[in-house]
Design an enzyme around this catalytic site. Sequence first.
Site, PDB file in Angstrom:
ATOM      1  N   ASN A 131      41.432  42.329  33.626  1.00  0.00           N
ATOM      2  CA  ASN A 131      41.315  41.270  34.638  1.00  0.00           C
ATOM      3  C   ASN A 131      40.824  41.939  35.919  1.00  0.00           C
ATOM      4  O   ASN A 131      41.594  42.638  36.577  1.00  0.00           O
ATOM      5  CB  ASN A 131      42.678  40.608  34.842  1.00  0.00           C
ATOM      6  CG  ASN A 131      42.686  39.628  36.001  1.00  0.00           C
ATOM      7  OD1 ASN A 131      41.633  39.276  36.538  1.00  0.00           O
ATOM      8  ND2 ASN A 131      43.876  39.176  36.377  1.00  0.00           N
TER       9      ASN A 131
ATOM     10  N   LYS B 117      40.108  40.495  38.602  1.00  0.00           N
ATOM     11  CA  LYS B 117      40.518  39.738  39.793  1.00  0.00           C
ATOM     12  C   LYS B 117      39.292  39.527  40.694  1.00  0.00           C
ATOM     13  O   LYS B 117      38.190  39.370  40.176  1.00  0.00           O
ATOM     14  CB  LYS B 117      41.683  40.446  40.503  1.00  0.00           C
ATOM     15  CG  LYS B 117      42.810  40.782  39.506  1.00  0.00           C
ATOM     16  CD  LYS B 117      44.086  41.202  40.138  1.00  0.00           C
ATOM     17  CE  LYS B 117      45.124  41.477  39.048  1.00  0.00           C
ATOM     18  NZ  LYS B 117      46.437  41.783  39.581  1.00  0.00           N
TER      19      LYS B 117
ATOM     20  N   HIS C 172      47.802  32.745  36.107  1.00  0.00           N
ATOM     21  CA  HIS C 172      48.160  34.066  36.637  1.00  0.00           C
ATOM     22  C   HIS C 172      49.087  33.882  37.840  1.00  0.00           C
ATOM     23  O   HIS C 172      48.943  32.934  38.612  1.00  0.00           O
ATOM     24  CB  HIS C 172      46.892  34.819  37.040  1.00  0.00           C
ATOM     25  CG  HIS C 172      47.134  36.269  37.311  1.00  0.00           C
ATOM     26  ND1 HIS C 172      47.720  36.710  38.480  1.00  0.00           N
ATOM     27  CD2 HIS C 172      46.900  37.372  36.561  1.00  0.00           C
ATOM     28  CE1 HIS C 172      47.823  38.029  38.420  1.00  0.00           C
ATOM     29  NE2 HIS C 172      47.343  38.456  37.276  1.00  0.00           N
TER      30      HIS C 172
ATOM     31  N   GLU D 222      49.109  35.240  40.594  1.00  0.00           N
ATOM     32  CA  GLU D 222      48.387  35.168  41.875  1.00  0.00           C
ATOM     33  C   GLU D 222      47.857  33.763  42.128  1.00  0.00           C
ATOM     34  O   GLU D 222      47.670  33.366  43.287  1.00  0.00           O
ATOM     35  CB  GLU D 222      47.258  36.217  41.892  1.00  0.00           C
ATOM     36  CG  GLU D 222      47.839  37.625  42.010  1.00  0.00           C
ATOM     37  CD  GLU D 222      46.996  38.719  41.394  1.00  0.00           C
ATOM     38  OE1 GLU D 222      45.805  38.487  41.102  1.00  0.00           O
ATOM     39  OE2 GLU D 222      47.538  39.822  41.186  1.00  0.00           O
TER      40      GLU D 222
ATOM     41  N   GLU E 149      53.760  38.992  32.629  1.00  0.00           N
ATOM     42  CA  GLU E 149      53.429  39.865  33.756  1.00  0.00           C
ATOM     43  C   GLU E 149      54.506  39.707  34.834  1.00  0.00           C
ATOM     44  O   GLU E 149      54.454  38.758  35.627  1.00  0.00           O
ATOM     45  CB  GLU E 149      52.076  39.487  34.356  1.00  0.00           C
ATOM     46  CG  GLU E 149      50.911  39.633  33.396  1.00  0.00           C
ATOM     47  CD  GLU E 149      49.589  39.815  34.134  1.00  0.00           C
ATOM     48  OE1 GLU E 149      48.946  40.842  33.893  1.00  0.00           O
ATOM     49  OE2 GLU E 149      49.215  38.964  34.950  1.00  0.00           O
TER      50      GLU E 149
ATOM     51  N   GLY F  85      50.243  45.605  40.237  1.00  0.00           N
ATOM     52  CA  GLY F  85      49.599  46.373  41.298  1.00  0.00           C
ATOM     53  C   GLY F  85      50.547  47.261  42.087  1.00  0.00           C
ATOM     54  O   GLY F  85      50.184  47.770  43.149  1.00  0.00           O
TER      55      GLY F  85
ATOM     56  N   SER G 182      50.784  47.048  35.970  1.00  0.00           N
ATOM     57  CA  SER G 182      50.736  48.502  36.103  1.00  0.00           C
ATOM     58  C   SER G 182      50.594  49.234  34.772  1.00  0.00           C
ATOM     59  O   SER G 182      51.158  50.321  34.591  1.00  0.00           O
ATOM     60  CB  SER G 182      51.958  49.009  36.883  1.00  0.00           C
ATOM     61  OG  SER G 182      51.950  48.484  38.206  1.00  0.00           O
TER      62      SER G 182
HETATM   63  P1  13P Z   1      47.677  45.690  37.503  1.00  0.00           P
HETATM   64  O1  13P Z   1      47.338  46.227  36.134  1.00  0.00           O
HETATM   65  O2  13P Z   1      46.702  46.109  38.555  1.00  0.00           O
HETATM   66  O3  13P Z   1      49.104  45.922  37.847  1.00  0.00           O
HETATM   67  O4  13P Z   1      47.471  44.085  37.404  1.00  0.00           O
HETATM   68  C1  13P Z   1      48.079  43.391  36.363  1.00  0.00           C
HETATM   69  C2  13P Z   1      47.551  42.012  36.359  1.00  0.00           C
HETATM   70  O5  13P Z   1      47.855  41.202  37.209  1.00  0.00           O
HETATM   71  C3  13P Z   1      46.617  41.657  35.284  1.00  0.00           C
HETATM   72  O6  13P Z   1      46.405  40.276  35.215  1.00  0.00           O
END
Ligand code: 13P
Length: 249
Positions: A11, A13, A97, A99, A167, A173, A212
């Site tokens: 992803n 983002k 997601h 976010e 997640e 992150g 992560s």
């Molecule tokens: P990270 O792998 O950067 O922690 O992000 C995970 C994520 O949100 C994937 O959708």
Amino acid sequence: MKQSVKLIAGNWKMNGLGASLGEARALSEALAAEPAACRVALCLPATLVHRLAEAVAGGVVEVGGQDCHAEASGAFTGSTSAAMLADAGATLVILGHSERRAGFGESDADVAAKVEAALAAGLEPIICVGETLDQRQAGEAVVVVSAQVAGSLPSSLSGKAFAVAYEPVWAIGTGLTPTLEQIEEVHAAVRAAMIGRLGEGGRIAPILYGGSVKPSNAAEILAVAEVGGALVGGASLKAADFLGIIRAA
Ligand code: 13P
């Protein structure tokens, strides 16, 4: 217990310009030279979906979007429909997601409506769930995640290709990850909630872990019961890092 082939999805983002497609090409070429033991997907910003599809055409890398609108078309300035993603070459789409749930106020019902739209367009949805740090510390992770699964998965998913991604919001992150026991506990709860929602139709779809994931921790996470793949953010931006995770599957 049966283990179907794992899905490792990246992803990006809101990262990536045309020049970044060199990483996708490098990934595709590496997988052509040395095939992966898993499915591999890249979910890119909508502006890059079509260019990605062209860049990896004929290879094994599957193409995905990161969100779609619940409606098929209409007066929704700035939005992208599921059919538009499919038309651009996507076969998957990330939905719900954290976010988007946090930043755009998406509810479980909103996510379920988007899943319906994705299925109608022939896309394979990757439906995200996960608890916040407060919820984890209050001992509510399993309850919260189970409720998100129940509310975000429409019954029409039964028999369709889809994935659920667990997640934990606090692991995204941050470099933090749950213990392997915590991952196993939540994945078992997600599976139970999927079966509760869809019956037998909830038994097969993979449950991805996200948050992560790196080359250094991928193998141990992917070996946990009911971890059917990974949803990878930061470590999917560079082909070399992402390959390190893919080779661990
Ligand atoms: P990270 O792998 O950067 O922690 O992000 C995970 C994520 O949100 C994937 O959708």
